[in-house]
Design an enzyme around this catalytic site. Sequence first.
Site, short mmCIF file in Angstrom:
data_model
loop_
_atom_site.label_atom_id
_atom_site.label_comp_id
_atom_site.label_asym_id
_atom_site.label_seq_id
_atom_site.Cartn_x
_atom_site.Cartn_y
_atom_site.Cartn_z
N ARG A 122 18.95 -49.07 32.67
CA ARG A 122 19.08 -49.94 31.51
C ARG A 122 19.20 -49.16 29.64
O ARG A 122 20.16 -49.37 29.04
CB ARG A 122 17.80 -50.74 30.51
CG ARG A 122 18.02 -51.59 29.40
CD ARG A 122 16.93 -52.67 28.90
NE ARG A 122 16.15 -52.16 29.63
CZ ARG A 122 14.72 -51.91 29.15
NH1 ARG A 122 15.17 -51.35 28.21
NH2 ARG A 122 13.68 -51.57 29.39
N LYS B 12 38.76 -57.97 28.45
CA LYS B 12 39.99 -58.84 28.44
C LYS B 12 41.27 -57.54 28.82
O LYS B 12 41.56 -56.89 29.88
CB LYS B 12 40.21 -59.14 27.12
CG LYS B 12 39.85 -59.87 26.54
CD LYS B 12 39.59 -61.32 26.99
CE LYS B 12 37.70 -61.98 26.91
NZ LYS B 12 37.86 -62.35 24.90
N ASP C 203 36.87 -55.45 15.56
CA ASP C 203 37.01 -56.14 16.98
C ASP C 203 38.39 -55.57 17.65
O ASP C 203 39.34 -56.39 16.91
CB ASP C 203 36.74 -57.22 16.49
CG ASP C 203 37.12 -58.05 18.44
OD1 ASP C 203 37.43 -57.88 18.97
OD2 ASP C 203 36.31 -58.77 18.41
N TYR D 10 36.93 -64.50 15.88
CA TYR D 10 36.84 -65.07 17.60
C TYR D 10 36.04 -65.53 17.13
O TYR D 10 34.59 -66.18 16.99
CB TYR D 10 36.68 -63.73 18.22
CG TYR D 10 36.08 -63.86 19.75
CD1 TYR D 10 36.61 -64.70 20.59
CD2 TYR D 10 34.88 -64.05 20.57
CE1 TYR D 10 36.13 -65.22 21.91
CE2 TYR D 10 34.18 -64.46 21.19
CZ TYR D 10 35.38 -65.31 21.97
OH TYR D 10 35.27 -65.59 24.02
C1 LIG Z 1 37.13 -62.58 24.22
C2 LIG Z 1 36.45 -61.98 22.92
C3 LIG Z 1 35.23 -61.56 22.31
C4 LIG Z 1 33.92 -62.09 23.22
O1 LIG Z 1 33.59 -61.62 24.28
P1 LIG Z 1 33.15 -62.07 25.94
O2 LIG Z 1 33.68 -60.39 27.34
O3 LIG Z 1 33.42 -63.12 26.97
O4 LIG Z 1 31.63 -62.14 25.79
C5 LIG Z 1 34.64 -60.88 21.92
N1 LIG Z 1 36.18 -60.72 20.39
C6 LIG Z 1 37.47 -61.06 20.86
C7 LIG Z 1 38.67 -60.60 19.98
C8 LIG Z 1 37.22 -61.84 22.56
O5 LIG Z 1 38.54 -61.47 22.63
#
Ligand SMILES: *Cc1c(COP(=O)(O)O)cnc(C)c1O
Length: 390
Positions: free
Chosen positions: A57, A207, A182, A110
């Site tokens: 962890r 992603k 982000d 998001y």
């Molecule tokens: C998918 C996504 C998230 C969340 O990510 P997870 O891996 O699904 O928890 C946050 N911000 C953006 C821009 C995303 O495309």
Amino acid sequence: MTPLRPETRTVHLPQPPVEHSRPITMPLYQTSGFVFDDPAVMAEAMGRPDGPFVYGRYSNPTVRSLEQAVSDLEGGAGAVATGSGMGAINTVLLGLLKPGDHLIAQKSLYGGTAAMLNDLVARFGVTVTHVPEHDPDALRAAVRPETRLVYLETISNPMTLVADLPAMCAAARELGLVSVVDNTFASPLLCRPIEHGADVVVHSTTKYLSGHTDVVGGLAVFATDELYKKVWHYAIELGASADPFAAWLTLRGLQTLALRMERHCSNARLLATRLAEHPAVSAVHWPGLPSHPSYEIAGKLLPDFGGVFSFDLAGGRAAGERFMSRVRLALLAPSLGGVETLTLHPATTSHRALNADELARHGIGEGTVRIAVGIEHPEDLWADIEQALA
Ligand SMILES: *Cc1c(COP(=O)(O)O)cnc(C)c1O
């Protein structure tokens, strides 16, 4: 000592040392903890992120490899990998905010982040003001004595608005606020927010960074060692840490990020340009087109525009549903950033609970289609889209 019995030998397995050579790729350290010879060294390891590995962890060599790789790419001082993108966002926001604090977030966010902010407001007494992603004056006007943080997204979903990071992060710094960006849609190959003044960068590594639609993960990169250490301690308490196998898959994906990103971008360019000329399409929301509200900012900030964009079908909701039932190569699925092209119709899927007015407030039309362009041959993708629109 008497020879160990089979029951014991099956538990304590040999670990051949790897000396005078090393593995080409980062091995998967699928272990929950590490063995020490010296109790004092073990005690010391538990208190800091840069010490010896001690417990899963806290950190793990495979996870650390991913943290270092992305931190280096983003130009950060350190990173914390988490079990998901939302895990990274929650770790950062819960680690930096306390009840009564105020944060300023861009309007278009998001979905998971928007829901998380609602929760911070309802359950933790944090207040939020939304401002446009390109307006530093609106940001300055929204500041209060208890404002702590500014939250932005490099490229928004699904309308691909591009934040004016240099102006917004400069305003945040001038006001003594921590800026969090982000960067999921851009990846560090298209944008490195720390170079534009950001303090923290968050990613859903689910992603583009992993890129193969086979892993869920997240990561937060910190511009300074101070911020990194502060949030690392909180991340351990929260328990949002990444699993080594997920980190290992992400490292493997990361090695081809540059090649994939190039193809995602060129495929998106071709499809967006052709869709803009198609009679069934009333608008294309891709920041590389002069008609897009972020065209100018995007041109200054990004060398290319990523693989996700949306377009509006002139025939509205019915046309959107028809398109979804006809595409074959493009798959009807959530997520983005993987090698396969994925598409969805927000009005009937992700945003189906909203009526036309509410959709419009999110900048989404009833005929809006989002497409996350993969790395297939662009002419195969175009042929699929064209037959679905016919
Ligand atoms: C998918 C996504 C998230 C969340 O990510 P997870 O891996 O699904 O928890 C946050 N911000 C953006 C821009 C995303 O495309």
